[in-house]
Write an enzyme that holds these catalytic residues in place. Structure first.
Site, mmCIF file in Angstrom:
data_model
loop_
_atom_site.group_PDB
_atom_site.id
_atom_site.type_symbol
_atom_site.label_atom_id
_atom_site.label_comp_id
_atom_site.label_asym_id
_atom_site.label_seq_id
_atom_site.Cartn_x
_atom_site.Cartn_y
_atom_site.Cartn_z
ATOM 1 N N SER A 1 -26.347 -35.028 -5.373
ATOM 2 C CA SER A 1 -25.309 -34.150 -4.480
ATOM 3 C C SER A 1 -25.535 -35.627 -3.021
ATOM 4 O O SER A 1 -26.091 -37.047 -3.319
ATOM 5 C CB SER A 1 -26.152 -33.518 -4.168
ATOM 6 O OG SER A 1 -27.087 -33.825 -3.478
ATOM 7 N N LEU A 2 -24.820 -34.956 -2.672
ATOM 8 C CA LEU A 2 -23.943 -36.788 -1.449
ATOM 9 C C LEU A 2 -24.631 -35.674 -0.179
ATOM 10 O O LEU A 2 -24.404 -34.674 0.424
ATOM 11 C CB LEU A 2 -22.567 -36.667 -1.284
ATOM 12 C CG LEU A 2 -21.951 -37.253 -2.362
ATOM 13 C CD1 LEU A 2 -20.261 -37.043 -1.883
ATOM 14 C CD2 LEU A 2 -22.351 -38.537 -2.750
ATOM 15 N N LYS B 1 -17.099 -33.427 6.561
ATOM 16 C CA LYS B 1 -16.721 -32.811 6.281
ATOM 17 C C LYS B 1 -15.853 -31.952 7.326
ATOM 18 O O LYS B 1 -16.182 -33.108 8.249
ATOM 19 C CB LYS B 1 -17.847 -31.650 5.858
ATOM 20 C CG LYS B 1 -19.203 -32.124 4.619
ATOM 21 C CD LYS B 1 -18.697 -31.354 3.334
ATOM 22 C CE LYS B 1 -18.822 -29.643 3.625
ATOM 23 N NZ LYS B 1 -18.204 -28.680 2.551
ATOM 24 N N GLU C 1 -12.521 -41.325 -1.093
ATOM 25 C CA GLU C 1 -11.962 -40.886 -1.950
ATOM 26 C C GLU C 1 -11.514 -38.969 -1.523
ATOM 27 O O GLU C 1 -12.468 -38.775 -0.719
ATOM 28 C CB GLU C 1 -11.998 -40.800 -2.941
ATOM 29 C CG GLU C 1 -13.596 -40.430 -3.566
ATOM 30 C CD GLU C 1 -13.899 -41.108 -4.870
ATOM 31 O OE1 GLU C 1 -13.483 -41.999 -5.200
ATOM 32 O OE2 GLU C 1 -14.880 -40.322 -5.944
ATOM 33 N N CYS D 1 -40.890 -1.334 11.673
ATOM 34 C CA CYS D 1 -40.883 -2.388 10.426
ATOM 35 C C CYS D 1 -39.099 -1.773 10.219
ATOM 36 O O CYS D 1 -39.451 0.410 9.848
ATOM 37 C CB CYS D 1 -41.178 -2.161 9.602
ATOM 38 S SG CYS D 1 -40.260 -2.801 7.807
ATOM 39 N N GLU E 1 -14.279 -33.156 -11.006
ATOM 40 C CA GLU E 1 -14.206 -31.546 -10.372
ATOM 41 C C GLU E 1 -12.858 -31.344 -11.089
ATOM 42 O O GLU E 1 -11.917 -31.358 -11.455
ATOM 43 C CB GLU E 1 -13.920 -32.104 -9.161
ATOM 44 C CG GLU E 1 -14.055 -31.098 -8.404
ATOM 45 C CD GLU E 1 -15.068 -30.908 -8.013
ATOM 46 O OE1 GLU E 1 -16.118 -29.975 -6.973
ATOM 47 O OE2 GLU E 1 -16.754 -31.808 -8.113
ATOM 48 N N LYS F 1 -12.910 -35.258 -2.033
ATOM 49 C CA LYS F 1 -13.256 -34.100 -1.811
ATOM 50 C C LYS F 1 -12.986 -33.076 -2.481
ATOM 51 O O LYS F 1 -13.241 -31.629 -1.835
ATOM 52 C CB LYS F 1 -14.727 -34.100 -0.509
ATOM 53 C CG LYS F 1 -16.284 -32.575 -1.071
ATOM 54 C CD LYS F 1 -17.365 -33.250 -0.803
ATOM 55 C CE LYS F 1 -17.989 -32.631 -0.910
ATOM 56 N NZ LYS F 1 -18.576 -31.190 -1.109
ATOM 57 N N LYS G 1 -17.963 -43.777 0.493
ATOM 58 C CA LYS G 1 -18.707 -44.971 -1.271
ATOM 59 C C LYS G 1 -18.994 -46.514 -0.941
ATOM 60 O O LYS G 1 -17.198 -46.828 -0.567
ATOM 61 C CB LYS G 1 -18.262 -43.754 -3.000
ATOM 62 C CG LYS G 1 -18.392 -42.722 -3.173
ATOM 63 C CD LYS G 1 -17.641 -42.435 -4.689
ATOM 64 C CE LYS G 1 -17.897 -41.685 -4.755
ATOM 65 N NZ LYS G 1 -17.677 -41.135 -6.279
ATOM 66 N N ARG H 1 -23.157 -29.430 -13.524
ATOM 67 C CA ARG H 1 -24.171 -29.917 -13.094
ATOM 68 C C ARG H 1 -25.187 -29.815 -13.122
ATOM 69 O O ARG H 1 -26.360 -30.212 -12.972
ATOM 70 C CB ARG H 1 -23.301 -30.471 -11.382
ATOM 71 C CG ARG H 1 -24.239 -31.493 -10.675
ATOM 72 C CD ARG H 1 -23.608 -31.462 -9.253
ATOM 73 N NE ARG H 1 -24.542 -32.631 -8.951
ATOM 74 C CZ ARG H 1 -25.788 -31.868 -8.242
ATOM 75 N NH1 ARG H 1 -26.489 -30.497 -8.159
ATOM 76 N NH2 ARG H 1 -27.393 -32.680 -7.222
#
Length: 348
Positions: free
Chosen positions: A29-30, A253, A63, A344, A120, A65, A229, A86
């Protein structure tokens, strides 16, 4: 029967279950950045390492995402052997019959060695619109539609969704003839794999300019960011990995979509450890292609800070385009106060 015959794409009988599949090479993952400053800082770290080791000037690859489902295909002897999700990056699920129904997946390739290729899977927005015109139960968004189709045990359902796959990584190759991201994309194109545009530059400012110029509304598919990258694989080896991410790549993002709706009530939930968490119940609203009727409020202090009251009009966004989050209430809206629990809420 030839291995790439159209008859091999027709969905067969439903599967009893998905079997686990271990990838030859881990799928990482990134790490993520959200501002141009964070992206510049990442680029400077990469360039410092390259300079310290007297390596050539860093070139970056940019590129899309894609907002879909990551898949990993294994080829051997020129034939598609396995298609898998994945999963956790090491072990995924074998979805080969579902993968074979997708026309943009080559069943045979000229390369006769063993390899894995990563891509993807997604549904075009135009396909989503066409399906929703002919069905009573509307698909909420393209990502969920693609993921649901791929993970449906009946390959005929997958085939009916008319999915696409774009490929962006040679994950493993033996014998290995690819030395960079740009080489890899060119190799994929020459071996019948569908790819998207790739921008190569040594100027991080140009990368930022390209990101800022992206018009998501003009695309026939969903993206939730851009991926940067290091182009050269030998430099990637020098940069290495953390426990979770490669140091040679990062996902930029985009800002999450935001909207407003009305807060109906707050319910207190008891977590696994006994912690109380407030859950906001909202008037249902469309956000990032999904209907949102719940949102997170972290704790009582968060409620006070954001001036949230019953009946408030609130700004919400999907954090990371996934988790609905209340940003703040519109001033002067709502009546009364949200009370802190004194007993509670589960057992009294």
């Amino acid at each position: 029967i030839l291995p790439d015959s159209p008859t091999q794409r027709v969905g067969g009988d439903p599967l009893p279950c998905f079997e686990p599949h271990t990838h030859i090479h881990r799928l990482w993952s990134l790490d993520k950045v959200r501002t141009r400053e964070d992206l510049i800082d990442w680029g400077r770290r990469v360039e410092r390492i390259a300079e310290s080791q007297q390596l050539p000037k860093v070139k970056y690859a940019l590129e899309y995402k894609f907002d879909g489902l990551t898949i990993n295909l294994t080829y051997e002897g020129g034939r598609l052997i396995t298609g898998a999700t994945r999963g956790n990056g090491i072990v995924g699920e074998d979805i080969t019959p579902q993968i074979k129904t997708i026309r943009t997946v080559p069943l045979t390739i000229p390369f006769k060695g063993k390899m894995e290729v990563q891509g993807e899977c997604y549904m075009k927005l135009s396909v989503l619109d066409e399906i929703n015109k002919t069905t009573d139960e509307k698909l909420k968004n393209a990502r969920n539609a693609a993921a649901g189709a791929l993970r449906n045990l009946d390959p005929k359902v997958t085939a009916s969704r008319k999915l696409d796959i774009v490929f962006y990584d040679v994950n493993y190759m033996s014998p290995d003839t690819v030395a960079s991201q740009s080489d890899g994309i060119e190799w994929l194109k020459n071996h019948k794999f569908r790819t998207e545009k790739l921008i190569i530059t040594s100027d991080i400012d140009k990368i930022i300019a390209e990101i800022e110029a992206v018009n998501r509304d003009a695309l026939d598919f969903d993206i939730d960011g851009m991926v940067v990258k290091v182009n050269d694989f030998s430099l990637r080896d020098k940069l290495g990995y953390t426990d979770k991410f490669p140091r040679w790549a990062v996902a930029y993002k985009f800002e999450a979509e935001e909207t407003t709706t009305v807060l109906k009530e707050v319910r207190w939930q008891v977590g696994r450890t006994g912690k109380l968490t407030p859950l906001a119940v909202l008037e249902p609203v469309q956000l990032c292609g999904a209907t949102v009727s719940r949102a997170t409020l972290n704790n009582y202090a968060d409620i006070v800070r954001k001036k949230v009251r019953p009946g408030s009009t609130v700004f919400i966004r999907r954090s990371n385009d996934v988790i609905p989050e209340i940003l703040a209430a519109v001033d002067g809206t709502g009546e009364g106060e949200i009370e802190r629990p004194t007993v509670c809420p589960a057992c009294g």
